[in-house]
Design a protein around this motif. Structure first.
Motif, PDB file in Angstrom:
ATOM      1  N   MET A   1     -13.801  13.811   0.384  1.00 38.78           N
ATOM      2  CA  MET A   1     -12.889  12.899   1.073  1.00 38.78           C
ATOM      3  C   MET A   1     -13.282  11.447   0.874  1.00 38.78           C
ATOM      4  O   MET A   1     -12.450  10.568   0.624  1.00 38.78           O
ATOM      5  CB  MET A   1     -12.870  13.232   2.571  1.00 38.78           C
ATOM      6  N   PHE A   2     -14.573  11.176   0.974  1.00 44.40           N
ATOM      7  CA  PHE A   2     -15.032   9.797   0.922  1.00 44.40           C
ATOM      8  C   PHE A   2     -15.182   9.293  -0.503  1.00 44.40           C
ATOM      9  O   PHE A   2     -15.399   8.114  -0.729  1.00 44.40           O
ATOM     10  CB  PHE A   2     -16.334   9.672   1.709  1.00 44.40           C
ATOM     11  N   SER A   3     -15.057  10.205  -1.484  1.00 39.70           N
ATOM     12  CA  SER A   3     -15.057   9.769  -2.883  1.00 39.70           C
ATOM     13  C   SER A   3     -13.800   8.969  -3.205  1.00 39.70           C
ATOM     14  O   SER A   3     -13.795   8.153  -4.119  1.00 39.70           O
ATOM     15  CB  SER A   3     -15.137  10.985  -3.818  1.00 39.70           C
ATOM     16  N   PHE A   4     -12.733   9.219  -2.443  1.00 46.59           N
ATOM     17  CA  PHE A   4     -11.455   8.570  -2.724  1.00 46.59           C
ATOM     18  C   PHE A   4     -11.293   7.227  -2.020  1.00 46.59           C
ATOM     19  O   PHE A   4     -10.297   6.544  -2.234  1.00 46.59           O
ATOM     20  CB  PHE A   4     -10.302   9.494  -2.319  1.00 46.59           C
ATOM     21  N   MET A   5     -12.239   6.871  -1.163  1.00 48.47           N
ATOM     22  CA  MET A   5     -12.137   5.593  -0.455  1.00 48.47           C
ATOM     23  C   MET A   5     -12.163   4.462  -1.477  1.00 48.47           C
ATOM     24  O   MET A   5     -13.046   4.393  -2.330  1.00 48.47           O
ATOM     25  CB  MET A   5     -13.305   5.438   0.519  1.00 48.47           C
ATOM     26  N   GLY A   6     -11.210   3.592  -1.428  1.00 46.16           N
ATOM     27  CA  GLY A   6     -11.076   2.506  -2.410  1.00 46.16           C
ATOM     28  C   GLY A   6      -9.712   2.537  -3.073  1.00 46.16           C
ATOM     29  O   GLY A   6      -9.280   1.534  -3.655  1.00 46.16           O
ATOM     30  N   THR A   7      -9.029   3.680  -2.967  1.00 48.47           N
ATOM     31  CA  THR A   7      -7.681   3.780  -3.532  1.00 48.47           C
ATOM     32  C   THR A   7      -6.755   2.739  -2.931  1.00 48.47           C
ATOM     33  O   THR A   7      -5.868   2.210  -3.608  1.00 48.47           O
ATOM     34  CB  THR A   7      -7.100   5.187  -3.264  1.00 48.47           C
ATOM     35  N   GLU A   8      -6.984   2.430  -1.661  1.00 45.01           N
ATOM     36  CA  GLU A   8      -6.095   1.519  -0.933  1.00 45.01           C
ATOM     37  C   GLU A   8      -6.325   0.042  -1.260  1.00 45.01           C
ATOM     38  O   GLU A   8      -5.552  -0.817  -0.838  1.00 45.01           O
ATOM     39  CB  GLU A   8      -6.266   1.742   0.577  1.00 45.01           C
ATOM     40  N   ILE A   9      -7.375  -0.279  -2.037  1.00 42.56           N
ATOM     41  CA  ILE A   9      -7.689  -1.683  -2.330  1.00 42.56           C
ATOM     42  C   ILE A   9      -6.538  -2.386  -3.033  1.00 42.56           C
ATOM     43  O   ILE A   9      -6.306  -3.585  -2.835  1.00 42.56           O
ATOM     44  CB  ILE A   9      -8.981  -1.770  -3.182  1.00 42.56           C
ATOM     45  N   VAL A  10      -5.779  -1.651  -3.827  1.00 44.99           N
ATOM     46  CA  VAL A  10      -4.696  -2.277  -4.576  1.00 44.99           C
ATOM     47  C   VAL A  10      -3.673  -2.912  -3.645  1.00 44.99           C
ATOM     48  O   VAL A  10      -3.054  -3.924  -3.986  1.00 44.99           O
ATOM     49  CB  VAL A  10      -4.022  -1.254  -5.520  1.00 44.99           C
ATOM     50  N   THR A  11      -3.475  -2.359  -2.449  1.00 45.04           N
ATOM     51  CA  THR A  11      -2.497  -2.943  -1.523  1.00 45.04           C
ATOM     52  C   THR A  11      -3.005  -4.259  -0.940  1.00 45.04           C
ATOM     53  O   THR A  11      -2.218  -5.073  -0.461  1.00 45.04           O
ATOM     54  CB  THR A  11      -2.171  -1.971  -0.373  1.00 45.04           C
ATOM     55  N   ILE A  12      -4.317  -4.455  -0.959  1.00 44.21           N
ATOM     56  CA  ILE A  12      -4.901  -5.725  -0.533  1.00 44.21           C
ATOM     57  C   ILE A  12      -4.844  -6.729  -1.676  1.00 44.21           C
ATOM     58  O   ILE A  12      -4.428  -7.878  -1.505  1.00 44.21           O
ATOM     59  CB  ILE A  12      -6.366  -5.512  -0.082  1.00 44.21           C
ATOM     60  N   ALA A  13      -5.242  -6.277  -2.871  1.00 48.42           N
ATOM     61  CA  ALA A  13      -5.274  -7.168  -4.037  1.00 48.42           C
ATOM     62  C   ALA A  13      -3.885  -7.609  -4.463  1.00 48.42           C
ATOM     63  O   ALA A  13      -3.692  -8.748  -4.905  1.00 48.42           O
ATOM     64  CB  ALA A  13      -5.979  -6.466  -5.200  1.00 48.42           C
ATOM     65  N   ALA A  14      -2.894  -6.731  -4.339  1.00 46.67           N
ATOM     66  CA  ALA A  14      -1.542  -7.048  -4.801  1.00 46.67           C
ATOM     67  C   ALA A  14      -0.957  -8.249  -4.071  1.00 46.67           C
ATOM     68  O   ALA A  14      -0.072  -8.942  -4.605  1.00 46.67           O
ATOM     69  CB  ALA A  14      -0.624  -5.841  -4.629  1.00 46.67           C
ATOM     70  N   ALA A  15      -1.443  -8.506  -2.842  1.00 46.30           N
ATOM     71  CA  ALA A  15      -0.951  -9.657  -2.081  1.00 46.30           C
ATOM     72  C   ALA A  15      -1.299 -10.974  -2.776  1.00 46.30           C
ATOM     73  O   ALA A  15      -0.701 -12.010  -2.489  1.00 46.30           O
ATOM     74  CB  ALA A  15      -1.534  -9.645  -0.667  1.00 46.30           C
ATOM     75  N   GLU A  16      -2.268 -10.948  -3.700  1.00 48.19           N
ATOM     76  CA  GLU A  16      -2.659 -12.147  -4.444  1.00 48.19           C
ATOM     77  C   GLU A  16      -2.140 -12.104  -5.884  1.00 48.19           C
ATOM     78  O   GLU A  16      -2.709 -12.725  -6.782  1.00 48.19           O
ATOM     79  CB  GLU A  16      -4.173 -12.314  -4.424  1.00 48.19           C
ATOM     80  N   SER A  17      -1.077 -11.350  -6.097  1.00 52.21           N
ATOM     81  CA  SER A  17      -0.449 -11.282  -7.418  1.00 52.21           C
ATOM     82  C   SER A  17       0.935 -11.908  -7.356  1.00 52.21           C
ATOM     83  O   SER A  17       1.452 -12.209  -6.275  1.00 52.21           O
ATOM     84  CB  SER A  17      -0.342  -9.828  -7.896  1.00 52.21           C
ATOM     85  N   GLY A  18       1.554 -12.103  -8.516  1.00 53.94           N
ATOM     86  CA  GLY A  18       2.853 -12.747  -8.574  1.00 53.94           C
ATOM     87  C   GLY A  18       3.981 -11.894  -8.037  1.00 53.94           C
ATOM     88  O   GLY A  18       4.971 -12.407  -7.517  1.00 53.94           O
ATOM     89  N   ASP A  19       3.865 -10.566  -8.157  1.00 54.10           N
ATOM     90  CA  ASP A  19       4.930  -9.659  -7.709  1.00 54.10           C
ATOM     91  C   ASP A  19       4.299  -8.489  -6.960  1.00 54.10           C
ATOM     92  O   ASP A  19       4.144  -7.388  -7.499  1.00 54.10           O
ATOM     93  CB  ASP A  19       5.721  -9.156  -8.919  1.00 54.10           C
ATOM     94  N   PRO A  20       3.913  -8.704  -5.686  1.00 49.96           N
ATOM     95  CA  PRO A  20       3.205  -7.671  -4.920  1.00 49.96           C
ATOM     96  C   PRO A  20       3.962  -6.356  -4.821  1.00 49.96           C
ATOM     97  O   PRO A  20       3.380  -5.284  -5.008  1.00 49.96           O
ATOM     98  CB  PRO A  20       3.033  -8.318  -3.541  1.00 49.96           C
ATOM     99  N   ALA A  21       5.258  -6.419  -4.514  1.00 44.99           N
ATOM    100  CA  ALA A  21       6.026  -5.183  -4.311  1.00 44.99           C
ATOM    101  C   ALA A  21       6.018  -4.316  -5.559  1.00 44.99           C
ATOM    102  O   ALA A  21       5.867  -3.090  -5.489  1.00 44.99           O
ATOM    103  CB  ALA A  21       7.460  -5.522  -3.907  1.00 44.99           C
ATOM    104  N   ARG A  22       6.179  -4.946  -6.714  1.00 43.16           N
ATOM    105  CA  ARG A  22       6.201  -4.201  -7.973  1.00 43.16           C
ATOM    106  C   ARG A  22       4.844  -3.548  -8.248  1.00 43.16           C
ATOM    107  O   ARG A  22       4.766  -2.374  -8.626  1.00 43.16           O
ATOM    108  CB  ARG A  22       6.575  -5.142  -9.116  1.00 43.16           C
ATOM    109  N   GLY A  23       3.763  -4.330  -8.046  1.00 40.55           N
ATOM    110  CA  GLY A  23       2.424  -3.794  -8.301  1.00 40.55           C
ATOM    111  C   GLY A  23       2.082  -2.640  -7.378  1.00 40.55           C
ATOM    112  O   GLY A  23       1.513  -1.631  -7.799  1.00 40.55           O
ATOM    113  N   ILE A  24       2.423  -2.787  -6.102  1.00 43.87           N
ATOM    114  CA  ILE A  24       2.133  -1.731  -5.133  1.00 43.87           C
ATOM    115  C   ILE A  24       2.957  -0.485  -5.430  1.00 43.87           C
ATOM    116  O   ILE A  24       2.457   0.638  -5.372  1.00 43.87           O
ATOM    117  CB  ILE A  24       2.410  -2.236  -3.705  1.00 43.87           C
ATOM    118  N   GLY A  25       4.232  -0.681  -5.759  1.00 42.32           N
ATOM    119  CA  GLY A  25       5.090   0.451  -6.082  1.00 42.32           C
ATOM    120  C   GLY A  25       4.560   1.239  -7.266  1.00 42.32           C
ATOM    121  O   GLY A  25       4.502   2.476  -7.237  1.00 42.32           O
ATOM    122  N   ARG A  26       4.149   0.520  -8.305  1.00 43.49           N
ATOM    123  CA  ARG A  26       3.619   1.183  -9.505  1.00 43.49           C
ATOM    124  C   ARG A  26       2.330   1.934  -9.178  1.00 43.49           C
ATOM    125  O   ARG A  26       2.118   3.067  -9.643  1.00 43.49           O
ATOM    126  CB  ARG A  26       3.369   0.125 -10.587  1.00 43.49           C
TER     127      ARG A  26
END
Length: 467
Positions: free
Chosen positions: A220-245
């Motif tokens: 279970m704890f091996s997967f911790m970190g998958t959610e980081i993309v939802t934090i990082a995407a907020a500092e990208s040009g198109d957050p919704a697109r990055g998170i969706g992908r």
């Protein structure tokens, strides 16, 4: 949905410095840590070939949680991610609690990964003490995080690329070995070919179903970190697109990187081989195939993995602390940013606590650091539970307000409720199991303290607002 009574939005702003390729590779790398290369060996030794069921269960849970988080994050991108959504959907105390617990989890990852990197580097260059290597690696990655988010993205891009290449290479070699097409590497051990080892060493469930449930706690704890993309995407040009992908691709990432590679390890190495818990699954498999310099190859890959995880720990902890500061739930200093849009004090504050933990790891008895680590033992499950409850409540509000939702949770609310029910069951099992009871107790203790502080601050802010 509960309204926040005190949410000051003062201080600097983060800058959209991450490119699409950064977000893409961060989403891929988030699920690949040292736990795959090393920690999976202990899971295999616990459950045998049935460890595949443990990874399948944990992976399915993570896929569902990421889908729920992706729905909220794509609709309302925020560097605070699920902490912000908990604040809006459940109440300020919930956002405060899960934000600080998540920050604490990643701050403790810093000394763990720094020490792992130091062990490898010290074995190559023993003239430099382990604590010196741990300090050097942490300082280097802290400096890169202080200049701009693009530096974090660039480092993580190359770290992720190297990890992906290594796993794909391992899978190719493993498939060829299982098909009997690598006679030069297999040596005299012809039993490496085929899938017979899935059942030949005591059957598929050699230690019974209870061992599979125990392995779930490891995986279970091996997967911790998958959610980081939802934090990082907020500092990208198109957050919704990055998170969706990212949320749409999490299924194949878990299937390929975890299930496929673990299947190959179990097919190549007997599950009861003492090398699995001792040196890790990848090294044990490569040694079984007589691959030259197996230890060196795995050491290089693991070094990249721990550097990536340390880099992400510094970034994630600082952004969560920044978000807490923006909502008035952390000292105001941490939400100030540089001209490059970097929350410098949030980075330095997170690193400072990480440094103290590194020092504690070397200066105090081993039990002290183990106790610190135990406080984060069940945080992942608490985070997942809060995400599910937040999505259950936010979905109705988003639909009512007509907010566009590029990503939608499957079979809502049935699967959301399924996750909400399953996670407490896992927590109850942890409480009943002697090996994980201490971790659950320590996590429960620190969670209770943080909840208490969160409720107290919320009431104080409410009274101030009334006046």
């Amino acid at each position: 949905m509960t309204e926040t009574t005190h949410r000051p939005e003062t201080g600097g702003e983060l800058r959209a410095g991450l490119r699409d390729r950064h977000v893409t590779m961060i989403s891929i790398a988030g699920v690949i840590g040292a736990g795959l290369f090393i920690g999976s060996g202990s899971a295999i030794a616990t459950a045998g070939p049935a460890v595949l069921l443990a990874y399948l269960f944990a992976g399915t849970l993570v896929v569902l949680v990421m889908r729920m988080l992706g729905e909220m994050a794509a609709a309302q991108p925020d560097s605070g991610s699920f902490s912000t959504y908990a604040d809006r959907a459940i109440g300020p105390w919930a956002g405060f609690t899960v934000g600080w617990l998540y920050w604490w989890f990643w701050v403790l990852v810093i000394p763990v990964e720094a020490t792992a990197a130091a062990l490898i580097l010290n074995s190559w260059l023993p003239g430099v003490p382990q604590w010196g290597w741990a300090l050097a690696v942490t300082v280097l990655l802290t400096v890169t995080n202080l200049f701009s988010v693009a530096n974090y993205g660039e480092f993580e891009f190359w770290f992720a690329l190297l990890k992906v290449v290594a796993i794909i290479a391992f899978i190719v070699v493993g498939v060829l070995a299982v098909l009997g097409l690598l006679p030069g590497f297999v040596g005299d051990d012809s039993s490496v070919s085929g899938l017979s080892r899935l059942v030949s060493e005591g059957g598929f469930l050699p230690n019974g179903p209870g061992a599979v449930v125990a392995a779930v706690l490891v995986t279970m704890f091996s997967f911790m970190g998958t959610e980081i993309v939802t934090i990082a995407a907020a500092e990208s040009g198109d957050p919704a697109r990055g998170i969706g992908r990212a949320t749409r691709s999490v299924i194949w990432r878990i299937a390929v990187f975890y299930l496929a590679s673990i299947l190959l390890v179990v097919a190549i190495v007997p599950w009861n081989d003492p090398r699995l818990p001792a040196v890790g699954s990848y090294q044990a498999a490569l040694e079984a195939l007589d691959v030259p310099s197996a230890k060196l190859i795995v050491d290089v890959v693991v070094l990249v993995a721990v550097a990536s995880c340390l880099n992400s720990a510094l970034y994630t902890a600082s952004r969560m602390l920044f978000s807490l500061g923006r909502r008035g739930q952390a000292p105001g200093l941490v939400n100030r940013t540089t001209s490059q849009g970097v929350p410098r004090f949030a980075v330095l504050g997170s690193t400072l606590v990480g440094f103290v933990a590194v020092i504690a790891n070397y200066a105090f008895p081993e039990e002290v650091f183990k106790t610190l680590l135990a406080t984060s033992g069940a945080i992942a499950l608490l985070v997942y539970l809060v995400i599910a409850v937040s999505q259950l409540r936010m979905r109705r509000v988003l639909e009512r307000d007509g907010v566009a939702m590029p990503v939608r949770m499957w079979a809502y609310p049935v699967l959301t409720w399924a996750v909400i029910v399953v996670i407490p069951v896992v927590l109850v099992y942890m409480a009943a199991r002697e090996g994980s009871r201490f971790e659950l107790g320590m996590t429960g203790l620190i969670a209770a303290v943080v909840v208490g502080v969160g409720v107290l601050l919320t009431r104080r802010h409410t009274r101030a607002a009334v006046r």
